[in-house]
Design an enzyme around this catalytic site. Structure first.
Site, PDB file in Angstrom:
ATOM      1  N   HIS A 298       0.844  -1.202   0.000  1.00  0.00           N
ATOM      2  CA  HIS A 298       0.000   0.000   0.000  1.00  0.00           C
ATOM      3  C   HIS A 298       0.878   1.250   0.000  1.00  0.00           C
ATOM      4  O   HIS A 298       1.965   1.258   0.575  1.00  0.00           O
ATOM      5  CB  HIS A 298      -0.914  -0.017   1.238  1.00  0.00           C
ATOM      6  CG  HIS A 298      -1.812   1.182   1.345  1.00  0.00           C
ATOM      7  ND1 HIS A 298      -2.737   1.501   0.375  1.00  0.00           N
ATOM      8  CD2 HIS A 298      -1.925   2.139   2.309  1.00  0.00           C
ATOM      9  CE1 HIS A 298      -3.388   2.599   0.738  1.00  0.00           C
ATOM     10  NE2 HIS A 298      -2.907   3.003   1.892  1.00  0.00           N
ATOM     11  N   ASP A 321      -3.642   9.229   3.669  1.00  0.00           N
ATOM     12  CA  ASP A 321      -3.779   7.805   3.353  1.00  0.00           C
ATOM     13  C   ASP A 321      -5.172   7.553   2.776  1.00  0.00           C
ATOM     14  O   ASP A 321      -6.174   7.776   3.443  1.00  0.00           O
ATOM     15  CB  ASP A 321      -3.567   6.968   4.618  1.00  0.00           C
ATOM     16  CG  ASP A 321      -3.427   5.476   4.333  1.00  0.00           C
ATOM     17  OD1 ASP A 321      -3.980   5.004   3.327  1.00  0.00           O
ATOM     18  OD2 ASP A 321      -2.768   4.781   5.133  1.00  0.00           O
ATOM     19  N   CYS A 384      -3.994   3.075  -4.888  1.00  0.00           N
ATOM     20  CA  CYS A 384      -3.347   3.846  -3.817  1.00  0.00           C
ATOM     21  C   CYS A 384      -2.173   4.683  -4.322  1.00  0.00           C
ATOM     22  O   CYS A 384      -1.966   5.824  -3.883  1.00  0.00           O
ATOM     23  CB  CYS A 384      -2.903   2.929  -2.684  1.00  0.00           C
ATOM     24  SG  CYS A 384      -1.975   1.476  -3.211  1.00  0.00           S
TER      25      CYS A 384
END
Length: 443
Positions: A298, A321, A384
Site C-alpha cells: 500500500h 492515506d 493507492c
C-alpha cells in the site's frame, strides 16, 4: 474492466505470474485492505476467486498438454521480444487456453501455416491497454492499436525468412496490422528505454517499456512509475521549485526506517550514510518535504511542513492515506527521529538562517506537530499509488508558499472526487507514450 476482459487478461499470465498475483491479492486481503474498501472487500475476494479458478483450470488440463510445444508449424522454438528486448519463449507468451486450441487446430490441419511467409504482419498489443487513440506510427515507440476484448492478443513472435522477420499472429485475429517496412527496422527505431527528464540529469528516472505494464487497468503502480511522475511534477509545476519543495523518491523511507532501527552503536554511521540522500540540501529551509511511503502493498504520503517564522510553530507532519491502512503513529515516530537527528547534526556547526524562530529551534524535538489528514478514499484496492501522486499534485496546485492554519480547511473527504485520482493512470500513460515517441524520433 468487465468479467470477460478480466478473464482474457488472466489467460495471458504465465503460471508463475498467476500464482504470484494470487499471493499478492491474498496478502492485500489479509492486511485489512479489503475491510476498508467501500464494498468490504467483496470485489477483491471475487477477483481472487477468478485467479484461483484460472489456475485450477490449468491444472485440470494437465501439465503435459498445457506446456507441450505446438506441433509442426510451431514445433520450432520461437522467441518473442518484449518491449525491453528481453527474450522469452513462445510457450510463455501465448495464453494457456489459446495454446491448447492452437494444438488441436494444428492436429486437424498439420501442414497449414497461420501466416503466409511472404507477408509481414505486426500485432503488438500490451495487455489491457486502451490504445484506441494511438496512431499506427507509434509501433516504433513500442505501442500498437487496441483490439476488441473478443479478439485474440498476440505476442512479438518472430521468424526470420530470407533475411526478413515475420511476426506470427493468432489464427483468430482477423485485424492484424500489416507493416510495409521490415520488422528489423521497426525494432531498430523504437526506444526501449528512456531517461526522464534526460540522461544527464543527476536525478533522472530510467523507464523501460515494460514498466508501462503497471499502468494497465487494475494494476498496482510500480516505484519506477511513481518516481517518474514525481520528477515530472518537479519539472512542470511552477510552484515546485527547488527553493520551496523537496521530494524524496519511493526508496528513501525504507532506508530511513533501516537507519532508525539500526543498533545504537551503528545509528550514527547509519545516519551519516543516509544523509547522502539530501546532500547539499538543508531540510529545515524547505517549505515542504514529500515522503511517499510503501508498506504492506500500500502507498500513502507524509508531508513535512516548515511554517513561517512569524507563526511560532515547529515542523508539522501530515499523513495522507486513501485507505487509512498505514499506522500514522509509527510513521510519525520514524520521521520525527529523522528530523531530530538532522537537527542534532546541524547544531554541531554554525546554523544558517532558518524560517524557524530561535526559541522553536532550541526546543525543536518537543515542537513537532503531527496531523492525520482526512482525504478522499479510493474505491478499490489498486489505486493507492495514483492517490499519493494526486495528493502531491493537488497540494502543489493549491498551497502556495508556506503552510498557514487556514490551509487545513482545504482537506477533507470532499477535497476532490476519487475518480479524479483514478484518471491519473491514463494521463501518466499518455505522457510516457509521448516521451517514448519523442525518444524514438530523436534516435
Amino acid at each position: 474492466m468487465d468479467g470477460e476482459e478480466l478473464k482474457e487478461g488472466l489467460s495471458n499470465l504465465s503460471d508463475t505470474e498467476l500464482t504470484d498475483k494470487i499471493a499478492r491479492l491474498k496478502k492485500s486481503l489479509s492486511s485489512n485492505i479489503g475491510f476498508r474498501l467501500p464494498d468490504g472487500g467483496e470485489k477483491l475476494r471475487a477477483n481472487i476467486k477468478l485467479h484461483e479458478d484460472e489456475l485450477e483450470w490449468r491444472k485440470r488440463v494437465g501439465s503435459d498438454q498445457a506446456e507441450s510445444k505446438p506441433a509442426n508449424a510451431f514445433q520450432e522454438e520461437l522467441y518473442a521480444l518484449n518491449p525491453c528486448d528481453r527474450k522469452s519463449t513462445l510457450n510463455n507468451q501465448f495464453s494457456q487456453r489459446k495454446r491448447h486450441k492452437r494444438e488441436l487446430l494444428s492436429q486437424e490441419a498439420p501442414y497449414k501455416s497461420p501466416v503466409d511467409k511472404g507477408e509481414q504482419v505486426l500485432n503488438v498489443d500490451l495487455k489491457g491497454w486502451d490504445s484506441s487513440t494511438r496512431s499506427k506510427e507509434s509501433i516504433a515507440s513500442c505501442f500498437s492499436e487496441k483490439f476488441k476484448a473478443s479478439q485474440a492478443q498476440s505476442s512479438y513472435t518472430q521468424r526470420h525468412s530470407n533475411g526478413q522477420a515475420v511476426v506470427l499472429v493468432d489464427e483468430e485475429d482477423p485485424d492484424a496490422i500489416k507493416a510495409t517496412e521490415p520488422v528489423d527496422h521497426v525494432i531498430e527505431r523504437k526506444a526501449t528505454t528512456i531517461y526522464y527528464p534526460s540522461r544527464v540529469d543527476p536525478q533522472s528516472v530510467e523507464i523501460c517499456c515494460s514498466d508501462m505494464e503497471s499502468l494497465a487497468p487494475e494494476a498496482y503502480l510500480s516505484s519506477t512509475i511513481m518516481n517518474f511522475y514525481i520528477r515530472y511534477l518537479q519539472k512542470t509545476k511552477p510552484h515546485a521549485d527547488v527553493d520551496e519543495y523537496h521530494f524524496f523518491n519511493t526508496y528513501f523511507y525504507q532506508k530511513l526506517k533501516e537507519a532508525v532501527l539500526s543498533k545504537q552503536n551503528e545509528k550514527e554511521a547509519s545516519f551519516v550514510r543516509l544523509r547522502r540522500w539530501w546532500k547539499g540540501v538543508n531540510i529545515f529551509e524547505k517549505a515542504y518535504i514529500f515522503l511517499p511511503i510503501h508498506e504492506d502493498l500500500h502507498w500513502s504520503l507524509v508531508i513535512i511542513c516548515i511554517p513561517d517564522k512569524e507563526d511560532q510553530l515547529g515542523p508539522i507532519l501530515l499523513h495522507l492515506d486513501s485507505l487509512g491502512l498505514h499506522c500514522s503513529k509509527a510513521l510519525f515516530a520514524t520521521i520525527r527521529k529523522f528530523l531530530v537527528e538532522e537537527w542534532k547534526f546541524l547544531r554541531q556547526g554554525e546554523v544558517p538562517a532558518l524560517p524557524i524562530s530561535d526559541k522553536i529551534w532550541e526546543n525543536l524535538p518537543r515542537r513537532i506537530d503531527e496531523n492525520i489528514i482526512q482525504v478522499p478514499q479510493q474505491r478499490n484496492e489498486y489505486d493507492c499509488g495514483l492517490f499519493v501522486l494526486f495528493f502531491m499534485e493537488r497540494f502543489i496546485d493549491e498551497v502556495h508558499r508556506r503552510l498557514k492554519k487556514k490551509d487545513f480547511t482545504m482537506f477533507g473527504r470532499r477535497w476532490f472526487k476519487p475518480e479524479e485520482a483514478s484518471c491519473l493512470r491514463m494521463k501518466i500513460r499518455r505522457i510516457l507514450e509521448e516521451e517514448f515517441k519523442n525518444a524514438s524520433e530523436n534516435d
